[in-house]
Design a protein around this motif. Structure first.
Motif, PDB file in Angstrom:
ATOM      1  N   PRO A  61       0.802  -1.228   0.000  1.00 22.61           N
ATOM      2  CA  PRO A  61       0.000   0.000   0.000  1.00 22.61           C
ATOM      3  C   PRO A  61       0.833   1.274   0.000  1.00 22.61           C
ATOM      4  O   PRO A  61       0.283   2.370  -0.146  1.00 22.61           O
ATOM      5  CB  PRO A  61      -0.808  -0.101   1.306  1.00 22.61           C
ATOM      6  N   ALA A  80      -6.576   2.190   5.553  1.00 29.58           N
ATOM      7  CA  ALA A  80      -6.238   1.192   4.543  1.00 29.58           C
ATOM      8  C   ALA A  80      -6.650  -0.178   5.067  1.00 29.58           C
ATOM      9  O   ALA A  80      -6.626  -0.418   6.277  1.00 29.58           O
ATOM     10  CB  ALA A  80      -4.737   1.211   4.255  1.00 29.58           C
ATOM     11  N   SER A 109      -7.289   2.285   0.449  1.00 29.81           N
ATOM     12  CA  SER A 109      -6.853   1.219  -0.457  1.00 29.81           C
ATOM     13  C   SER A 109      -7.197  -0.120   0.161  1.00 29.81           C
ATOM     14  O   SER A 109      -7.388  -0.235   1.380  1.00 29.81           O
ATOM     15  CB  SER A 109      -5.343   1.299  -0.739  1.00 29.81           C
ATOM     16  N   HIS A 152      -4.449  -5.375  -5.171  1.00 30.76           N
ATOM     17  CA  HIS A 152      -4.420  -4.026  -4.581  1.00 30.76           C
ATOM     18  C   HIS A 152      -5.401  -3.150  -5.349  1.00 30.76           C
ATOM     19  O   HIS A 152      -5.340  -3.067  -6.580  1.00 30.76           O
ATOM     20  CB  HIS A 152      -3.012  -3.437  -4.671  1.00 30.76           C
TER      21      HIS A 152
END
Length: 278
Positions: free
Chosen positions: A40, A114, A143, A201
């Protein structure tokens, strides 16, 4: 940097055998775990949500990366090992006992966060579609870095006109960027699963105007629910679909896997507009 015993020692001391019922497979290679935590980007002082930490292998890597971790774990056998990890990183690890599917993640986190997780196989897709759903965009998560079975990961990043392309690809890509970040061999896990794994991702992108997320979800569910049929058949139960195809010049004899993400967005926009007009 906390001085921690090897993960294998922690697992043995707490008698933590991976549960097949909970979809558990433990990752023990700390170098691999550090590589996952780096996907990330810089996590220094960032809020991170982890699902299913188990004995805390990935949790350790996230803490080493400087993250403030909230971990949701429903297997209470793992809680003592996670408590020890929390003591080694005071104020940096919060462990919530419970079912991740039953918890409001945004309310729990209370700030942008995240998501980084070696997802239990049995709930991975359900959690993923939940994070991607909803009309509010951009989401509170910044993310998603998630471990899936490789077959599922390939479905998420698939392109049109491929056997893997389907509902997951459209939901992941219509307002976000999804990429296959890393493949993970089955031998990296304890016990080794029967299938290979991969890490996806996803970062949120721009929300297309005039499109209802609900309309898109219903559209893709119908289109790919009968993916071998022509659109005129698979979308028969979707009000306004035939008119939308005609307006957009999309041949009703095509099949769902031949449509691009942009095509599905355009159809969903027409359906949303038609629904608003009624």
């Amino acid at each position: 940097m906390a001085d921690l015993p090897p993960l294998r020692e922690v697992i043995a001391r707490h008698d933590l055998r991976a549960s097949k019922a909970l979809g558990q497979n433990f990752l023990l290679d700390e170098q691999l775990l550090d590589r996952i935590a780096a996907i990330p980007g810089d996590l220094g002082d960032s809020a991170v949500l982890e699902i299913g930490p188990g004995p805390g292998g990935l949790t350790r890597a996230l803490l080493r990366a400087g993250a403030r971790v909230t971990a949701i774990e429903m297997d209470r056998r793992c809680l003592p090992a996670l408590a020890e990890l929390g003591e080694a990183y005071p104020g940096r690890l919060r462990v919530i006992e419970g079912d991740a599917l039953a918890i409001d993640h945004d309310a729990l986190m209370g700030e942008p966060y995240a998501v980084v997780a070696n997802l239990p196989y049995n709930v991975g897709t359900a959690l993923f579609t939940r994070w991607l759903g909803g009309q509010e965009w951009p989401p509170r998560w910044t993310s998603l870095t998630l471990m899936f079975q490789q077959e599922v990961a390939q479905r998420i990043v698939a392109a049109p006109d491929s056997s893997a392309y389907g509902r997951l690809a459209v939901l992941a890509q219509w307002r976000g960027q999804a990429k296959l970040a890393m493949k993970v061999h089955r031998s990296a896990f304890t016990p080794p699963p029967k299938v290979m794994s991969a890490i996806v991702h996803v970062e949120p992108g721009a929300m297309p105007e005039g499109v209802s997320a609900l309309a898109l979800e219903r559209l893709t569910a119908a289109a790919f629910g009968q993916r071998r049929k022509m659109l005129r058949q698979s979308l028969k139960g979707v009000p306004g679909a035939a008119e939308a195809l005609d307006t957009l010049g999309i041949e009703p004899t095509r099949r769902a896997e031949t449509l691009s993400v942009a095509d599905f967005v355009a159809i969903a926009r027409e359906l949303s507009a038609g629904s608003s007009a009624r």
